[in-house]
Design a protein around this motif. Structure first.
Motif, PDB file in Angstrom:
ATOM      1  N   LYS A  12       0.856  -1.185   0.000  1.00 26.96           N
ATOM      2  CA  LYS A  12       0.000   0.000   0.000  1.00 26.96           C
ATOM      3  C   LYS A  12       0.897   1.242   0.000  1.00 26.96           C
ATOM      4  N   ALA A  13       0.279   2.402  -0.092  1.00 24.63           N
ATOM      5  CA  ALA A  13       1.070   3.631  -0.146  1.00 24.63           C
ATOM      6  C   ALA A  13       2.003   3.759   1.053  1.00 24.63           C
ATOM      7  N   GLU A  14       1.564   3.296   2.231  1.00 21.75           N
ATOM      8  CA  GLU A  14       2.401   3.455   3.421  1.00 21.75           C
ATOM      9  C   GLU A  14       3.664   2.587   3.373  1.00 21.75           C
ATOM     10  N   ASN A  15       3.720   1.588   2.493  1.00 20.22           N
ATOM     11  CA  ASN A  15       4.916   0.758   2.351  1.00 20.22           C
ATOM     12  C   ASN A  15       5.914   1.337   1.351  1.00 20.22           C
ATOM     13  N   ILE A  16       5.507   2.392   0.634  1.00 24.85           N
ATOM     14  CA  ILE A  16       6.378   3.005  -0.368  1.00 24.85           C
ATOM     15  C   ILE A  16       7.157   4.121   0.317  1.00 24.85           C
ATOM     16  N   LYS A  17       8.437   3.859   0.601  1.00 21.38           N
ATOM     17  CA  LYS A  17       9.241   4.774   1.414  1.00 21.38           C
ATOM     18  C   LYS A  17       9.649   6.016   0.631  1.00 21.38           C
ATOM     19  N   GLN A  18      10.091   5.814  -0.608  1.00 24.26           N
ATOM     20  CA  GLN A  18      10.498   6.935  -1.450  1.00 24.26           C
ATOM     21  C   GLN A  18      10.052   6.676  -2.879  1.00 24.26           C
ATOM     22  N   VAL A  19       9.862   7.777  -3.612  1.00 27.08           N
ATOM     23  CA  VAL A  19       9.586   7.710  -5.044  1.00 27.08           C
ATOM     24  C   VAL A  19      10.503   8.711  -5.742  1.00 27.08           C
ATOM     25  N   TRP A  20      11.115   8.274  -6.842  1.00 28.23           N
ATOM     26  CA  TRP A  20      12.027   9.103  -7.615  1.00 28.23           C
ATOM     27  C   TRP A  20      11.542   9.181  -9.052  1.00 28.23           C
ATOM     28  N   VAL A  21      11.654  10.352  -9.636  1.00 31.39           N
ATOM     29  CA  VAL A  21      11.314  10.550 -11.047  1.00 31.39           C
ATOM     30  C   VAL A  21      12.464  11.293 -11.721  1.00 31.39           C
TER      31      VAL A  21
END
Length: 448
Positions: free
Chosen positions: A433-442
């Motif tokens: 879920k969103a809470e398990n996604i620590k970082q996002v890079w683009v």
């Protein structure tokens, strides 16, 4: 002076092919100044220790923690941005009733720039939090707020492909929500294209204008023809809906005496950079035309379950050479998560193969060879989406943009330190879920 702008050390999952996931264990990912992966270096590579020694104490070095893993950023090929404001509403209605009772009145409100900005800002933030690094957007018929959506993508660091919707046919659109006429729609679309192209010059991850006839029932012949010419003139992406439901499919056949695909092609709207949403009722000739023109399918499995009247044989279409990616279809699909749609893509394919009518014998109940695996759904969510858009995105591999999710699995049910990485990958796809996604890079920049 550093040769690389960033270095990441960690274990990653990326698509080797549509059926096979490549596990890159303890790799070094070397990112250049443009946010592209210049090198992906395995531990056995002679350069590995040299690069590690040079960068490990530098600020640009990022080492994943225990039980963290890398996935490519997800690519959402079908989002109705204004409809985020009605997500989870009225999903029990038939498509045409849903549009006229709920959706068109809502989209009409996006002439109000303050309202549009509030909704769009929240949507982009939510999508990034869910790991979506690239979005293909329908905005509304309003040029100004549609451009604001492109600006918000640029500001928040998401790669946005945005279309000002064209819907000019007075017989099919309400007076309070449509383009004034075809000439106005085309003039505003051309102005929108030029404005977004100018914005793109200062946007690292890219923003792109998209020619966007809502669907054939919304548009006059004049508008459809003109949009095809604009797409060719400016070499833009194109998006629309195609053969989505019994109602739409039948309407087009009655109006043009041909299927959606051939009608769209006659107007110059099926091209290498075209993405058509849904496509449930494509026939063999339609599929061949998609493959020939390079047109991709934006597969929206959750939305299809509500509005499409059938299950798309996505495995068969893809096997015939058609590019396929996943879409949420907010708000006909109530969730902003591509994870949810990847799971539903697997579920829907199994229901198609097994069938649902228990009065029939098993051999007559379903459509054989229809099921897809979670590996294939992952491919559609990442590499397939990139191929559908003709962009170097969707893979953690050399020559691709550094669009990545860092997943923290400490709260997933992984209790054995020796659990195979292939099993951990499956748990990530099914349980994150969103809470398990620590970082996002683009494009090499952190956006979450």
């Amino acid at each position: 002076m550093n040769k690389y702008s960033r270095i990441f050390l960690g274990t990653a999952f990326t698509s080797q092919s549509e059926k096979e996931v490549k596990i890159l264990q303890d790799y070094l990912f070397c990112i250049d100044d443009h946010g592209m992966i210049e090198k992906a270096v395995a531990p056995a590579d002679p350069q590995y220790q040299t690069i590690l020694n040079e960068y490990k104490d530098k600020e640009c070095f990022h080492q994943l923690q225990d039980r963290e893993y890398l996935l490519p950023g997800f690519i959402d090929l079908h989002i109705h941005a204004p409809q985020w404001a009605q997500a989870g509403t009225a999903l029990d209605l038939p498509l045409n009733d849903w549009l006229h009772t709920y959706t068109f009145p809502l989209e009409a409100k996006f002439s109000d720039m303050a309202y549009a900005e509030k909704v769009y800002d929240d949507l982009i933030r939510t999508l990034l939090a869910n790991g979506t690094t690239t979005g293909l957007y329908f905005a509304t018929v309003h040029k100004e707020s549609s451009f604001r959506l492109a600006e918000i993508c640029a500001e928040k660091g998401q790669r946005g492909l945005v279309g000002k919707v064209v819907a000019d046919d007075p017989e099919q659109n309400p007076d309070y929500y449509r383009d004034k006429d075809a000439r106005t729609a085309l003039a505003e679309t051309e102005a929108f294209i030029l404005e977004v192209k100018e914005l793109a010059k200062t946007t690292k991850q890219g923003v792109y204008p998209v020619v966007t006839p809502r669907f054939i029932p919304s548009c006059s012949d004049e508008a459809l023809k003109g949009l095809g010419k604009l797409a060719e003139k400016y070499n833009t992406h194109i998006q629309s809906h195609c053969s989505e439901s019994d109602w739409e499919h039948g309407y087009v056949k009655e109006r043009f005496e041909k299927n959606d695909a051939f009608a769209l092609n006659d107007f110059g709207l099926l091209r290498e950079k075209s993405v058509m949403a849904h496509c449930i009722f494509l026939e063999d000739d339609d599929v061949a035309l998609f493959a020939e023109t390079g047109t991709a399918i934006g597969h929206c499995p959750l939305s299809n379950a509500y509005f499409a009247n059938s299950v798309i044989p996505i495995s068969r279409f893809h096997a015939k050479g058609v590019d396929v990616g996943l879409g949420t279809d907010i708000s006909a699909g109530a969730t902003p998560s591509i994870y949810d749609n990847a799971k539903q893509a697997v579920v829907s394919s199994r229901m198609l193969e097994d069938g649902v009518d228990t009065s029939l014998s098993p051999e007559k109940r379903g459509v054989s060879d229809s099921r897809i695996t979670i590996n294939e759904a992952f491919y559609f969510a990442t590499a397939g989406g990139g191929e559908s858009l003709s962009l170097p995105i969707g893979r953690l591999d050399e020559g691709y943009a550094w669009d990545a999710q860092i997943i923290d699995t400490t709260k997933l049910p992984i209790f054995d330190n020796s659990e195979p990485l292939s099993d951990i990958f499956q748990k990530i796809l099914y349980l994150v879920k969103a809470e398990n996604i620590k970082q996002v890079w683009v494009q090499g920049e952190r956006v979450k």
